[in-house]
Structure formats: structure tokens, C-alpha cells
Motif scaffolding. Structure first.
Motif, PDB file in Angstrom:
ATOM      1  N   LEU A  16      44.590 -13.604 -32.591  1.00  0.00           N
ATOM      2  CA  LEU A  16      44.709 -14.362 -31.349  1.00  0.00           C
ATOM      3  C   LEU A  16      44.364 -15.821 -31.614  1.00  0.00           C
ATOM      4  N   ARG A  17      45.292 -16.741 -31.330  1.00  0.00           N
ATOM      5  CA  ARG A  17      45.057 -18.174 -31.544  1.00  0.00           C
ATOM      6  C   ARG A  17      45.077 -18.872 -30.199  1.00  0.00           C
ATOM      7  N   ASP A  18      43.993 -19.619 -29.917  1.00  0.00           N
ATOM      8  CA  ASP A  18      43.912 -20.318 -28.636  1.00  0.00           C
ATOM      9  C   ASP A  18      44.537 -21.703 -28.739  1.00  0.00           C
ATOM     10  N   ALA A  19      44.458 -22.471 -27.643  1.00  0.00           N
ATOM     11  CA  ALA A  19      45.116 -23.776 -27.585  1.00  0.00           C
ATOM     12  C   ALA A  19      44.535 -24.766 -28.587  1.00  0.00           C
ATOM     13  N   GLN A  20      43.301 -24.539 -29.052  1.00  0.00           N
ATOM     14  CA  GLN A  20      42.678 -25.415 -30.040  1.00  0.00           C
ATOM     15  C   GLN A  20      42.970 -24.967 -31.476  1.00  0.00           C
ATOM     16  N   GLY A  21      43.744 -23.887 -31.619  1.00  0.00           N
ATOM     17  CA  GLY A  21      44.061 -23.388 -32.943  1.00  0.00           C
ATOM     18  C   GLY A  21      43.028 -22.443 -33.510  1.00  0.00           C
ATOM     19  N   ARG A  22      42.017 -22.105 -32.718  1.00  0.00           N
ATOM     20  CA  ARG A  22      40.982 -21.190 -33.191  1.00  0.00           C
ATOM     21  C   ARG A  22      41.477 -19.745 -33.143  1.00  0.00           C
ATOM     22  N   VAL A  23      40.879 -18.894 -33.973  1.00  0.00           N
ATOM     23  CA  VAL A  23      41.200 -17.468 -33.980  1.00  0.00           C
ATOM     24  C   VAL A  23      39.952 -16.680 -33.593  1.00  0.00           C
ATOM     25  N   LEU A  24      40.182 -15.515 -33.005  1.00  0.00           N
ATOM     26  CA  LEU A  24      39.085 -14.668 -32.552  1.00  0.00           C
ATOM     27  C   LEU A  24      38.721 -13.668 -33.644  1.00  0.00           C
ATOM     28  N   LEU A  25      37.432 -13.616 -33.969  1.00  0.00           N
ATOM     29  CA  LEU A  25      36.909 -12.667 -34.947  1.00  0.00           C
ATOM     30  C   LEU A  25      35.911 -11.735 -34.277  1.00  0.00           C
ATOM     31  N   ALA A  26      35.883 -10.497 -34.735  1.00  0.00           N
ATOM     32  CA  ALA A  26      34.937  -9.504 -34.227  1.00  0.00           C
ATOM     33  C   ALA A  26      34.080  -9.022 -35.389  1.00  0.00           C
TER      34      ALA A  26
END
Length: 325
Positions: A16-26
Motif C-alpha cells: 500500500l503506497r500513500d500520497a507521500q510515497g510511503r508504504v505500510l509495514l506490519a
């Protein structure tokens, strides 16, 4: 008792990439295999379940969000083994979903820019996913016939390529004295770093190590065979020239970021070479467990074709420098 090998577990991962280009990690919770390590959210298929349906279900169960497979794009498939158990980690990338991701299964979550993630903190099978996220789709290589007296014109060409968005370039200058290759790399280093790009020296591990930021190395086949470990720290790109499944496996074993696989098609520079063709390329790339660029007789216009055959992107020489034709 059956002698047939147990098939690998098919596991889906949602990037999942947000508008800032970050990705979600669990973070994997206590009591589970690889507890404390970070991963891309997802989970295994249930019997008879389609891969994209499994990803939809897992992301809803873990994060409370809804994804539409039509909004996703395949990123990379990673065959991996944890001891006796094999798995196929199938990563898809999304920039749109419904809802706000929250932890529904007790796992810690964090949003991070891919370039800020420490690969050592990821579960090993997830590290190639991070590499695929950080790598561009175009890998431009300088022609081998560039003469040393063309240094200034090629410095200008590379500066222009960086300004136009090229983020991965290999300096392949076999007719140049090594100090001159390093001098050219040094003169480009500030621009490379400013653009968030990477400049790879062909075969020159020591030069890449000494220059540092923004510099990497493209290993020749003989170097790949001789190395026992990754020759540069994480953050400095390491790529390998590969032609076979064994060489791709070796690239993975030494911790390379990616490989080129060639030749995909016939080339004027190697008329006697036997091209792989796209079907064989895909078979090798799918089994490689690291990002693979298609090289040899390909052009930037074939990027979509290459991606459809499991490539990270396309790599090449003259077709990648428009002013050379």
C-alpha cells in the motif's frame, strides 16, 4: 507415502503506497515465526481461493480496508524457502483503497518511505519486494565504444538523462583507464545524489566503495562466481550480469539488489548469441527471487511487454540514449 514434493504455500502481499510515497509495514507478533520482523501485510490463500480474492480478504481482515483488484498492479513474485517449507510470495501494489488501515490482529504498523526501510529489519522473503519498490523501470548502460576523449560530452549526456528522470545508469567504459572512469563518476556524484539516482561502475567494486553515496557496482559473471558475500553496504546498489538460472541463484545468494538477464533477443553486438526469447526469460525471472531487468535486443518502448513477462524493467545501451539512435 507419496514421494511428491509439497507445493509451495502461495502467500499474497499487499504493498500500500500513500500520497507521500510511503508504504505500510506490519510487524510479526510474538510467538510467530520471525517474530519482531517487519513485512508487507497479507496472508496465504485458502483452498480453492483465487489469489486476488485472497489478498482482498486478508487486507480486510488485517487492516479493515477494501481493495479492488482492478486498482492493483503486480509488483514481484518471490519464491522462497524457510527451512523445509517453500512459499511463493506474490506482491501487488495499490495506491487506492477504501477505509483507513488499522491494526485488527494486534500487529504494530508503520508507514515508511521505501528508501528509509532497513532491509535487515524485514522478513527475508520481503526484502526483494523492497528492492523492487526502490528500483526504476529503466536501466541505461553507456556504450562500450565511448572513447576517453568523449568524457565531457558523456558527462553532459548523463546529466541530461538524470534531469529527464533516468535513475539507474551503468558506466561501462572498457577502453578507459580506471582512474578516468572514477573521475567521471566523481564529477557526476553530486547530481546523482541530488536526483536520488544510482550510478553503477562496471566491475569496479573498490571504486564504488571509495566513492560512496550514489555509487554502486555491476558485477561481471566471473566476479559473481568468485564472491561469497555482498561487496557493498545496503544503500549502494549491487547488480549482476546473469545468463542462466544458476547465475541468478548466485546473485541472490550474495545479496545483490537485482540482476540483468540476457540476451532476450538477438543483438548486433553479439550476433552469435542464442536469445532466450520472452517465454524463457519469464520462466527464469519468475524463479529468481530478486528483481530482474530484461537486457539484449530490447528498448524502452518494450517496457510493458517486459513487465508482462516478470521483468522489473528494461536495460540496454544505444536505444536508451535517444541522441545516439
Amino acid at each position: 507415502m507419496s514421494d511428491r514434493a509439497e507445493p509451495p504455500m502461495h502467500v499474497m502481499a499487499g504493498v500500500l503506497r500513500d500520497a507521500q510515497g510511503r508504504v505500510l509495514l506490519a510487524q510479526r507478533p510474538p510467538g510467530k515465526h520471525l517474530a519482531g520482523m517487519w513485512e508487507f501485510p497479507g496472508g496465504k490463500l485458502e483452498p480453492g481461493e483465487l489469489p486476488q480474492h485472497a489478498l482482498m480478504r486478508e487486507l480486510h481482515e488485517e487492516l479493515g480496508i477494501q481493495v479492488d483488484p482492478a486498482d492493483g498492479a503486480p509488483l514481484i513474485r518471490v519464491p522462497w524457502r524457510y527451512g523445509e517449507r517453500g512459499l511463493l510470495l506474490d506482491a501487488w501494489q495499490f495506491t487506492h483503497w477504501q477505509g483507513v488501515p488499522v491494526s485488527l490482529e494486534g500487529q504494530a504498523l508503520q508507514w515508511m518511505l521505501p528508501t528509509a526501510v532497513d532491509p535487515a529489519e524485514l522478513a527475508p522473503a520481503d526484502r526483494p519486494i523492497l528492492q523492487a519498490l526502490c528500483l526504476p523501470s529503466i536501466y541505461a548502460i553507456t556504450p562500450a565504444d565511448v572513447a576517453p576523449d568523449q568524457r565531457e560530452s558523456w558527462r553532459a549526456r548523463i546529466e541530461l538523462a538524470l534531469a529527464q528522470g533516468v535513475r539507474l545508469i551503468q558506466l561501462r567504459l572498457p577502453h578507459w583507464p580506471l582512474p578516468q572512469v572514477r573521475a567521471l563518476a566523481m564529477s557526476l556524484q553530486a547530481s546523482v545524489v541530488r536526483h536520488g539516482a544510482h550510478l553503477l561502475l562496471n566491475g569496479d567494486i573498490d571504486g564504488a566503495r571509495e566513492l560512496g553515496a550514489g555509487m554502486g557496482v555491476h558485477l561481471r559473471s566471473a566476479q559473481l562466481e568468485a564472491l561469497q558475500a555482498r561487496p557493498l553496504p545496503w544503500g549502494q546498489r549491487v547488480s549482476c550480469s546473469c545468463h542462466t538460472a544458476a547465475e541468478l541463484a548466485r546473485a541472490l545468494a550474495i545479496g545483490a539488489d537485482f540482476a540483468t538477464l540476457s540476451p532476450v533477443a538477438a543483438t548486433a553486438s553479439h550476433p552469435d548469441g542464442t536469445p532466450l526469447g520472452w517465454a524463457a526469460f519469464q520462466q527464469l525471472a519468475d524463479a529468481a527471487s530478486l528483481p530482474v531487468y530484461a537486457l539484449g535486443g530490447v528498448a524502452p518502448a518494450q517496457l510493458a511487454l517486459a513487465r508482462a513477462h516478470a521483468a522489473q524493467g528494461v536495460a540496454g545501451i544505444r536505444a536508451f540514449w535517444p541522441d545516439l539512435g
